[in-house]
Design an enzyme around this catalytic site. Structure first.
Site, mmCIF file in Angstrom:
data_model
loop_
_atom_site.group_PDB
_atom_site.id
_atom_site.type_symbol
_atom_site.label_atom_id
_atom_site.label_comp_id
_atom_site.label_asym_id
_atom_site.label_seq_id
_atom_site.Cartn_x
_atom_site.Cartn_y
_atom_site.Cartn_z
ATOM 1 C CE LYS A 201 -3.776 -1.810 2.444
ATOM 2 N NZ LYS A 201 -4.519 -2.014 3.778
ATOM 3 N N GLY A 354 11.510 -6.178 5.795
ATOM 4 C CA GLY A 354 11.359 -7.624 5.907
ATOM 5 C C GLY A 354 11.042 -8.386 4.526
HETATM 6 P P1 AMP Z 1 4.647 -4.270 2.302
HETATM 7 O O1 AMP Z 1 4.598 -4.840 3.839
HETATM 8 O O2 AMP Z 1 3.842 -3.058 2.226
HETATM 9 O O3 AMP Z 1 6.104 -4.119 2.079
HETATM 10 O O4 AMP Z 1 4.174 -5.077 1.510
HETATM 11 C C1 AMP Z 1 4.484 -6.452 1.004
HETATM 12 C C2 AMP Z 1 3.440 -7.064 0.608
HETATM 13 O O5 AMP Z 1 2.851 -6.618 -0.626
HETATM 14 C C3 AMP Z 1 3.732 -8.699 0.136
HETATM 15 O O6 AMP Z 1 3.230 -9.508 1.090
HETATM 16 C C4 AMP Z 1 3.104 -8.698 -1.378
HETATM 17 O O7 AMP Z 1 2.450 -9.717 -1.500
HETATM 18 C C5 AMP Z 1 2.231 -7.581 -1.390
HETATM 19 N N1 AMP Z 1 2.084 -7.207 -2.699
HETATM 20 C C6 AMP Z 1 3.009 -6.602 -3.546
HETATM 21 N N2 AMP Z 1 2.501 -6.239 -4.871
HETATM 22 C C7 AMP Z 1 0.953 -6.365 -4.624
HETATM 23 C C8 AMP Z 1 -0.066 -6.433 -5.615
HETATM 24 N N3 AMP Z 1 0.214 -6.080 -6.864
HETATM 25 N N4 AMP Z 1 -1.312 -6.851 -5.004
HETATM 26 C C9 AMP Z 1 -1.461 -7.082 -3.779
HETATM 27 N N5 AMP Z 1 -0.322 -7.180 -2.929
HETATM 28 C C10 AMP Z 1 0.867 -6.955 -3.165
#
Ligand code: AMP
Length: 399
Positions: A201, A354
């Protein structure tokens, strides 16, 4: 501002309290599945032992919420430290109880004592002064080597520092390294400097993005957060992850980038899927053609090519957040290709967060990166330009 350095302390033969981050992942049988955090604390522990110190180690593990919960005991950690140090490691039965205090008092040069899980004490997360005082009473010196919790004002991280003057406290080698890389390189990078920001996000990384904009030359966006920016630009993003309440903010970030002359890149194609699942039907589409009801779960090959091109002349790369749902093989290719490219580059490469650390390890390119930050939340707060509570009290004014 300069961090108090362990090497400037006159700690030979003295008793040293080291706050470590031994919050390691374990399987359902209580076996440590990844001991990197323990191994990364060894240089500070060995430095103290080499100087003839008696060493009191302390850490939290999981979230026992102020209760003694057997599955969060540091016993497996004590065993692993023993194995790695090749030296006896005594585990106290409590944190500041009779057992811990008497063992700490009796500790001799070259001996190592590990306290039980700091979060067995409910005062720990409340920065309770009495808990800090008792912990501080166990040693002559205080060392913080727990970067992962340095953004928390907890008793063993912040409160305890007030019981030691500047000649009796310092950052350990790990903490020093984290602050050095993330803090200093971001302040003074070799240019061109690119930030690759991904993850789920915008909200989680907005502050970091705003703080980074005036410092970087290029920003490359990936992951779920890209869709909020794309939607703001008028693209139809189907059922992709989006934060409608942040559309205006996303617009402002892009405007600010233009104003500052920062090149701001968004994906041009994505791997779109019918649903959020490994076995979903998926296809490659440009961001103009995401089918109604489908969601973008990875960057596509054209974006990978574009991002490689954009990264080819940079001297410093900061990467935080995966390019797609890298946990599912089907949607991991974008992240993997970017990881391999970044790993092969001659730039200074800093990986934070992480998930990003996990993804570079999964594909075995972690050794190729210049630096991988161990703390998720703490590294993000550093990128946001915040001074971490656990670090603030270990800073001195430079002459
Ligand atoms: P963050 O904790 O904000 O760094 O997000 C990491 C997470 O974002 C990971 O678990 C990914 O699976 C998820 N992620 C990455 N790209 C997408 C996407 N296009 N749609 C949904 N989730 C995503």
């Amino acid at each position: 501002m300069e961090l108090l350095n362990i090497k400037n302390l006159d700690l030979a033969g003295k008793k040293v309290f080291i706050r470590c981050d031994f919050n390691v992942p374990m399987d359902e049988f209580g076996n440590i599945s990844d001991d990197r955090r323990i191994r990364s604390a060894l240089s500070t522990i060995n430095y103290c032992l080499d100087h003839g110190c008696a060493v009191v180690l302390a850490s939290h593990l999981g979230r026992p919420d102020g209760q003694v919960v057997a599955k969060y005991s540091l016993l497996p950690v004590a065993r692993r430290i023993h194995h790695l140090l090749k030296r006896e490691v005594a585990l106290a039965q409590d944190v500041i109880g009779e057992d811990a205090l008497s063992r700490a008092a009796a500790l001799k040069s070259g001996e190592v004592l590990l306290l039980e899980n700091l979060r067995y004490e409910e005062g720990e997360t409340k920065n309770d002064a009495e808990l800090s005082r008792k912990l501080a009473s166990m040693a002559d010196f205080y060392i913080n080597d727990a970067f992962g919790v340095s953004h928390r004002a907890h008793s063993s991280v912040e409160g305890i520092t007030h019981y030691f003057d500047n000649k009796h406290k310092a950052a350990g080698f790990l903490l020093q390294k984290e602050i050095e890389f993330l803090g200093k390189i971001i302040q003074n990078p070799v240019r061109p400097f690119a930030a690759i920001i991904g993850g789920s996000k915008v909200s989680g990384k907005l502050e970091a993005l705003i703080n980074l904009l005036p410092r970087v030359d290029k920003v490359l966006i990936g992951g779920g957060m890209a869709f909020t920016f794309l939607k703001k630009l008028g693209y139809d993003i189907g059922a992709s992850l989006v934060e409608d309440d942040l559309l205006e903010e996303a617009g402002r970030v892009m405007q600010e980038a233009t104003k500052l002359g920062v090149k701001f890149y968004l994906p041009v194609d994505v791997v779109a899927a019918e649903k959020f699942s490994e076995d979903a039907i998926s296809k490659l589409v440009s961001v103009q053609e995401i089918p109604e009801g489908w969601m973008g779960l990875d960057i596509g090959p054209a974006t990978v090519r574009l991002y490689r091109e954009v990264l080819s002349d940079v001297q410093t790369v900061l990467w935080n957040g995966p390019m797609g749902v890298y946990e599912m093989d089907r949607f991991a290719r974008g992240s993997n290709k970017i990881a391999n490219f970044v790993a092969d580059s001659y730039a200074t490469t800093i990986v934070g967060g992480g998930d990003t650390a996990d993804l570079v390890q999964r594909i075995g390119v972690d050794d190729e990166m210049t630096f991988i930050s161990t703390g998720g939340g703490a590294s993000l707060e550093l990128l946001e330009g915040k001074i971490l509570p656990g670090v603030a009290s270990l800073m001195i004014e430079e002459d």
